[in-house]
Design a protein around this motif. Structure first.
Motif, PDB file in Angstrom:
ATOM      1  N   TYR A 121      -6.383   6.841  -2.193  1.00  0.00           N
ATOM      2  CA  TYR A 121      -4.994   6.409  -2.104  1.00  0.00           C
ATOM      3  C   TYR A 121      -4.273   7.209  -1.030  1.00  0.00           C
ATOM      4  O   TYR A 121      -4.540   8.396  -0.821  1.00  0.00           O
ATOM      5  N   GLY A 172      -4.510   1.678  -1.532  1.00  0.00           N
ATOM      6  CA  GLY A 172      -5.784   2.324  -1.803  1.00  0.00           C
ATOM      7  C   GLY A 172      -6.925   1.575  -1.157  1.00  0.00           C
ATOM      8  O   GLY A 172      -6.889   0.346  -1.023  1.00  0.00           O
ATOM      9  N   LEU A 180       2.422   2.460  -0.983  1.00  0.00           N
ATOM     10  CA  LEU A 180       1.195   3.146  -1.355  1.00  0.00           C
ATOM     11  C   LEU A 180       0.062   2.134  -1.351  1.00  0.00           C
ATOM     12  O   LEU A 180       0.212   1.017  -1.818  1.00  0.00           O
ATOM     13  N   THR A 225      -0.476   4.674 -10.101  1.00  0.00           N
ATOM     14  CA  THR A 225      -0.374   4.167  -8.728  1.00  0.00           C
ATOM     15  C   THR A 225       0.142   2.730  -8.723  1.00  0.00           C
ATOM     16  O   THR A 225       0.908   2.334  -7.833  1.00  0.00           O
TER      17      THR A 225
END
Length: 317
Positions: free
Chosen positions: A59, A51, A49, A39
């Motif tokens: 995520y 989290g 992206l 990630t």
């Protein structure tokens, strides 16, 4: 290898939304630490992206972000076109939808993968129904499928094998299964399995239902199949088989042969085979002729010996 995994991680988040590191690790069959590294790599490459920490964290991609990257390999493209079953799709009323979807996927493929997909479609054809039997009419299949899609209760008149044969049932259809050319609906409460071709009358309803949390159709079907075979084969027969006879065994008998078979000095194989009943075993073992000798139970051995004597008498000149 890692590039393929990064693509898979990205597509998982795109298709499923928020996922925890543990869920991603389970799907990708890697460690949670590897998910953390992957990630970070995606974020460093500019993928939007992020989290969240905590029990409800995980995520996810920024809302609205989509990638056109599919990561399809040659083998995956071939498998995709091989998996399309036009017959069952048409029976569900999805024939045009399947055709349109395949056209769109084909158009999006690079020329090399498109050639592979076309080759698969021209050289392989999947025909689900078995031989020697005409397909049973399934007049209510589309209505059942519609109820599955929409999560609606069905009221049906159903024909079963025991008395009373025709019964009324309220079904919560969780899913459809095509097994050996025959459609089954797995429905609550229970759940239980019903043959769709045995539905005599069907009345849709506007009543909605929810599939129990954690229910997985494929897992349930496998457990049901295992339970069916466990209940079906409740007896055993000790036999000797010639090599030719052993080759002709199929299904549970072949698996039992592999597990219990022991070769004897004359080349025959001694094994314990599961049987439904003495009558069923009598019919099944007669098909093997002189390629099988039943040692036990003695009742089955005597039954086969009696049949063999009567057959021999018919052909004495």
């Amino acid at each position: 290898m890692r590039a393929s995994r990064l693509v898979s991680l990205l597509l998982l988040l795109q298709n499923r939304g928020r996922m925890t590191a543990a869920q991603l690790a389970a799907e990708l069959e890697v460690s949670v630490r590897t998910v953390y590294r992957d990630t970070e790599a995606l974020a460093a490459a500019g993928v939007p992206l992020y989290g969240d920490a905590g029990h409800a964290g995980g995520y996810q991609l920024v809302d609205g972000y989509r990638t056109r990257l599919t990561g399809l390999t040659s083998d995956e493209a071939e498998a995709l076109f091989l998996s399309g079953l036009p017959g069952p799709a048409a029976a569900l009323g999805l024939g045009p939808v399947l055709a349109a979807a395949q056209l769109k996927v084909r158009a999006a493929l690079p020329s090399e993968l498109r050639t592979h997909a076309d080759r698969i479609r021209s050289r392989f054809h999947l025909d689900a129904p078995g031989w020697y039997a005409d397909a049973d009419p399934v007049p209510f299949l589309e209505q059942v499928a519609d109820a599955v899609w929409r999560g609606l209760v069905l009221h049906v008149r159903y024909r079963r094998w025991k008395e009373p044969t025709d019964v009324d049932r309220r079904l919560e259809p969780y899913g459809l299964v095509l097994k050996a050319g025959r459609w089954y609906v797995v429905a609550g409460p229970g759940p239980r399995t019903y043959r769709v071709d045995q539905i005599l009358q069907l009345t849709p309803s506007g009543e909605e239902f929810s599939i129990p949390e954690g229910f997985d159709l494929a897992s349930h079907w496998q457990r049901a199949q295992d339970d069916f075979h466990a209940r079906l084969y409740q007896a055993e027969a000790l036999v000797r088989l010639s090599p030719r006879g052993a080759e002709r065994l199929t299904g549970p008998a072949a698996r039992a042969l592999a597990e219990t078979g022991a070769e004897e000095p004359d080349g025959w194989i001694r094994a314990v085979l599961p049987v439904e009943s003495l009558d069923h075993a009598h019919r099944a073992f007669l098909e093997l002729g002189a390629e099988i000798e039943v040692l036990a139970p003695v009742e089955l051995r005597a039954q086969l010996a009696d049949t063999a004597s009567k057959l021999a008498a018919l052909y004495v000149e």
